[in-house]
Design an enzyme around this catalytic site. Structure first.
Site, PDB file in Angstrom:
ATOM      1  N   GLY A  14       0.818  -1.220   0.000  1.00  0.00           N
ATOM      2  CA  GLY A  14       0.000   0.000   0.000  1.00  0.00           C
ATOM      3  C   GLY A  14       0.846   1.262   0.000  1.00  0.00           C
ATOM      4  O   GLY A  14       2.058   1.224  -0.201  1.00  0.00           O
ATOM      5  N   LEU A  16       1.605   3.520   2.505  1.00  0.00           N
ATOM      6  CA  LEU A  16       2.611   3.618   3.563  1.00  0.00           C
ATOM      7  C   LEU A  16       3.578   2.445   3.505  1.00  0.00           C
ATOM      8  O   LEU A  16       4.797   2.618   3.659  1.00  0.00           O
ATOM      9  CB  LEU A  16       1.921   3.661   4.941  1.00  0.00           C
ATOM     10  N   THR A  66      -9.019   0.236   3.800  1.00  0.00           N
ATOM     11  CA  THR A  66      -8.954   1.694   3.983  1.00  0.00           C
ATOM     12  C   THR A  66      -9.988   2.449   3.148  1.00  0.00           C
ATOM     13  O   THR A  66     -10.073   3.664   3.260  1.00  0.00           O
ATOM     14  CB  THR A  66      -7.537   2.214   3.637  1.00  0.00           C
ATOM     15  N   THR A 105      -5.959   5.917  12.537  1.00  0.00           N
ATOM     16  CA  THR A 105      -6.478   7.003  11.689  1.00  0.00           C
ATOM     17  C   THR A 105      -7.167   8.113  12.473  1.00  0.00           C
ATOM     18  O   THR A 105      -7.671   7.876  13.587  1.00  0.00           O
ATOM     19  CB  THR A 105      -7.497   6.381  10.687  1.00  0.00           C
ATOM     20  N   ASP A 106      -7.244   9.285  11.849  1.00  0.00           N
ATOM     21  CA  ASP A 106      -8.011  10.400  12.421  1.00  0.00           C
ATOM     22  C   ASP A 106      -9.514  10.098  12.419  1.00  0.00           C
ATOM     23  O   ASP A 106     -10.281  10.768  13.108  1.00  0.00           O
ATOM     24  CB  ASP A 106      -7.710  11.711  11.667  1.00  0.00           C
ATOM     25  N   TYR A 129     -15.354   2.527   9.056  1.00  0.00           N
ATOM     26  CA  TYR A 129     -13.887   2.496   8.967  1.00  0.00           C
ATOM     27  C   TYR A 129     -13.285   2.917  10.317  1.00  0.00           C
ATOM     28  O   TYR A 129     -12.440   2.204  10.887  1.00  0.00           O
ATOM     29  CB  TYR A 129     -13.424   3.427   7.839  1.00  0.00           C
ATOM     30  N   LYS A 133     -11.159   0.531  12.943  1.00  0.00           N
ATOM     31  CA  LYS A 133      -9.771   0.881  13.275  1.00  0.00           C
ATOM     32  C   LYS A 133      -9.626   1.099  14.781  1.00  0.00           C
ATOM     33  O   LYS A 133      -8.622   0.712  15.381  1.00  0.00           O
ATOM     34  CB  LYS A 133      -9.337   2.149  12.519  1.00  0.00           C
ATOM     35  N   TRP A 154      -5.214  11.516   6.101  1.00  0.00           N
ATOM     36  CA  TRP A 154      -5.192  11.853   4.663  1.00  0.00           C
ATOM     37  C   TRP A 154      -3.856  11.475   4.022  1.00  0.00           C
ATOM     38  O   TRP A 154      -3.164  12.306   3.432  1.00  0.00           O
ATOM     39  CB  TRP A 154      -5.471  13.343   4.459  1.00  0.00           C
TER      40      TRP A 154
HETATM   41  N1  LIG Z   1      -5.074   6.272   3.646  1.00  0.00           N
HETATM   42  C1  LIG Z   1      -5.255   7.175   4.612  1.00  0.00           C
HETATM   43  O1  LIG Z   1      -5.680   8.319   4.379  1.00  0.00           O
HETATM   44  C2  LIG Z   1      -4.894   6.813   6.038  1.00  0.00           C
HETATM   45  C3  LIG Z   1      -4.940   7.805   6.992  1.00  0.00           C
HETATM   46  C4  LIG Z   1      -4.581   7.485   8.288  1.00  0.00           C
HETATM   47  C5  LIG Z   1      -4.223   6.198   8.620  1.00  0.00           C
HETATM   48  N2  LIG Z   1      -4.216   5.231   7.687  1.00  0.00           N
HETATM   49  C6  LIG Z   1      -3.849   3.872   8.104  1.00  0.00           C
HETATM   50  O2  LIG Z   1      -2.506   3.647   7.719  1.00  0.00           O
HETATM   51  C7  LIG Z   1      -2.355   2.277   7.282  1.00  0.00           C
HETATM   52  C8  LIG Z   1      -1.779   2.262   5.882  1.00  0.00           C
HETATM   53  O3  LIG Z   1      -2.636   3.014   5.049  1.00  0.00           O
HETATM   54  P1  LIG Z   1      -2.413   3.072   3.473  1.00  0.00           P
HETATM   55  O4  LIG Z   1      -3.038   4.318   2.990  1.00  0.00           O
HETATM   56  O5  LIG Z   1      -1.004   2.739   3.138  1.00  0.00           O
HETATM   57  O6  LIG Z   1      -3.363   1.844   3.054  1.00  0.00           O
HETATM   58  P2  LIG Z   1      -3.458   1.115   1.644  1.00  0.00           P
HETATM   59  O7  LIG Z   1      -2.722   1.884   0.592  1.00  0.00           O
HETATM   60  O8  LIG Z   1      -4.909   0.814   1.441  1.00  0.00           O
HETATM   61  O9  LIG Z   1      -2.635  -0.228   1.908  1.00  0.00           O
HETATM   62  C9  LIG Z   1      -3.136  -1.290   2.665  1.00  0.00           C
HETATM   63  C10 LIG Z   1      -2.466  -2.553   2.152  1.00  0.00           C
HETATM   64  O10 LIG Z   1      -2.981  -3.657   2.910  1.00  0.00           O
HETATM   65  C11 LIG Z   1      -3.364  -4.674   1.981  1.00  0.00           C
HETATM   66  N3  LIG Z   1      -4.419  -5.487   2.574  1.00  0.00           N
HETATM   67  C12 LIG Z   1      -5.767  -5.314   2.477  1.00  0.00           C
HETATM   68  N4  LIG Z   1      -6.402  -6.294   3.115  1.00  0.00           N
HETATM   69  C13 LIG Z   1      -5.445  -7.103   3.640  1.00  0.00           C
HETATM   70  C14 LIG Z   1      -5.487  -8.297   4.384  1.00  0.00           C
HETATM   71  N5  LIG Z   1      -6.654  -8.849   4.735  1.00  0.00           N
HETATM   72  N6  LIG Z   1      -4.314  -8.867   4.758  1.00  0.00           N
HETATM   73  C15 LIG Z   1      -3.130  -8.330   4.395  1.00  0.00           C
HETATM   74  N7  LIG Z   1      -3.028  -7.211   3.667  1.00  0.00           N
HETATM   75  C16 LIG Z   1      -4.178  -6.599   3.290  1.00  0.00           C
HETATM   76  C17 LIG Z   1      -3.839  -3.904   0.776  1.00  0.00           C
HETATM   77  O11 LIG Z   1      -3.890  -4.749  -0.367  1.00  0.00           O
HETATM   78  P3  LIG Z   1      -4.962  -4.390  -1.539  1.00  0.00           P
HETATM   79  O12 LIG Z   1      -4.761  -2.929  -1.848  1.00  0.00           O
HETATM   80  O13 LIG Z   1      -4.567  -5.287  -2.650  1.00  0.00           O
HETATM   81  O14 LIG Z   1      -6.302  -4.651  -0.960  1.00  0.00           O
HETATM   82  C18 LIG Z   1      -2.789  -2.823   0.672  1.00  0.00           C
HETATM   83  O15 LIG Z   1      -1.630  -3.266  -0.016  1.00  0.00           O
HETATM   84  C19 LIG Z   1      -3.730   1.633   7.422  1.00  0.00           C
HETATM   85  O16 LIG Z   1      -3.792   1.000   8.671  1.00  0.00           O
HETATM   86  C20 LIG Z   1      -4.684   2.806   7.431  1.00  0.00           C
HETATM   87  O17 LIG Z   1      -5.851   2.516   8.161  1.00  0.00           O
HETATM   88  C21 LIG Z   1      -4.523   5.511   6.385  1.00  0.00           C
END
Ligand SMILES: NC(=O)c1ccc[n+]([C@@H]2O[C@H](COP(=O)([O-])OP(=O)(O)OC[C@H]3O[C@@H](n4cnc5c(N)ncnc54)[C@H](OP(=O)(O)O)[C@@H]3O)[C@@H](O)[C@H]2O)c1
Length: 286
Positions: A14, A16, A66, A105-106, A129, A133, A154
């Site tokens: 993903g 991060l 996410t 997350t926020d 969501y 979380k 974000w």
């Molecule tokens: N995005 C935001 O704005 C945001 C903000 C604050 C915090 N966060 C948190 O920060 C973390 C990373 O966020 P990100 O934006 O990097 O998320 P992301 O781009 O959606 O990446 C998540 C990764 O986890 C994989 N995944 C999904 N389901 C899974 C499972 N059951 N087992 C193993 N892997 C799985 C996804 O694969 P697929 O894509 O192939 O499904 C993807 O590669 C998350 O915990 C998120 O909640 C995100």
């Protein structure tokens, strides 16, 4: 003899996860162990097996469902990945005495606040969501002592289609983008957040940290800055009606723990966005 830290990044594909992989891959002090859908975090057997086989010193849980709309449509799937996944990694971390860094997350806040939210403010998630979380956070706290929970907001970065891509793609097609002026938080570059997480891997820090880029803006302002820095007219951004978004309105995080412990400082969101876009345009994030 050099000592290498074994770091397992779950959800490595993903935004991060891929920023962390790039960072740890080029640092010889770390041995990178990466997994994504090949180790489904909600499957306790797969998680336990990977942990027993590789014995990481630190586990970073970037895996998650996410997509906010997908979480509303499939609440059980959201709890499975975001809560049970965190539980399984916490149980494995405790068993092998690894430190767990859990991403959150926020969206654990409901958006009703009017000033920045610190680690001592009570969470009240409103979206599925956010609820899933927050359940993951609670399970991590209950199940393993050696944990750090990192809340951010974000997130954008290479590795997955994100808000930056959506805005630029819409502008390239000549479409307008409809975004709220009253949804407020802080855009955070995955690279900037990865810098703080790298610090945490080597530090004796535990507990809850907010880690967003400094400053605040609305969704519409974020989009206008992306367009301005990429040479597009920002007039393609139009205000959205309040019911067009599922996100909570005001979730600006205050990085208070970082500030009062004096351990780290996140960059300003405009500065981090500028760096990300220039690196991306130069092809350095492929
Ligand atoms: N995005 C935001 O704005 C945001 C903000 C604050 C915090 N966060 C948190 O920060 C973390 C990373 O966020 P990100 O934006 O990097 O998320 P992301 O781009 O959606 O990446 C998540 C990764 O986890 C994989 N995944 C999904 N389901 C899974 C499972 N059951 N087992 C193993 N892997 C799985 C996804 O694969 P697929 O894509 O192939 O499904 C993807 O590669 C998350 O915990 C998120 O909640 C995100």
């Amino acid at each position: 003899m050099s000592i290498t830290t074994r770091v397992w990044i779950a959800g490595a594909g993903g935004r991060l996860g891929s920023a962390l992989c790039r960072r740890f891959d080029r640092n010889t002090g770390f041995r990178l162990l990466a997994s994504d859908l090949d180790v489904r975090v909600e499957d306790s057997f797969q998680v336990g097996h990977f942990a027993d086989l590789n014995h990481p010193d630190v586990i970073i849980n970037c895996a998650g469902l996410t997509d906010v709309r997908a979480c509303e449509r499939q609440p059980e799937e959201a709890y499975k990945v975001n809560a049970i996944g965190a539980r399984n990694l916490a149980v494995a971390a405790r068993r092998i005495d690894a430190k767990l860094i859990q991403l959150s997350t926020d969206d654990v806040f409901d958006g009703a606040a009017s000033s920045a939210l610190c680690e001592f403010d009570d969470a009240h998630p409103a979206t599925m969501y956010g609820k899933s979380k927050y359940a993951g956070e609670k399970l991590v706290r209950e199940l393993t002592d050696k944990h750090v929970i990192v809340r951010s907001s974000w997130l954008y970065g290479a590795g997955a289609d994100d808000f930056v891509d959506q805005v630029l793609q819409a502008a390239a097609r000549g479409e307008t983008v409809r975004l709220p002026e009253d949804e407020i938080s802080s855009p955070t570059s995955a690279d900037a957040l990865a810098g703080f997480i790298e610090y945490l891997v080597g530090a004796r820090e535990y507990g809850l940290y907010h880690a967003s880029c400094e400053g605040a803006c609305s969704r519409a302002e974020f989009a206008r800055e992306i367009l301005r820095l990429s040479g597009f007219a920002d007039s393609v951004v139009e205000p959205a009606a309040a019911d067009e978004t599922l996100r909570p309105r005001f979730t600006l995080l205050d990085n208070m723990m970082m500030r009062i412990t004096g351990i780290y400082h996140m960059p300003d969101w405009r500065e981090a966005l500028g760096m990300y876009l220039s690196e991306r345009n130069a092809g350095g994030l492929a």
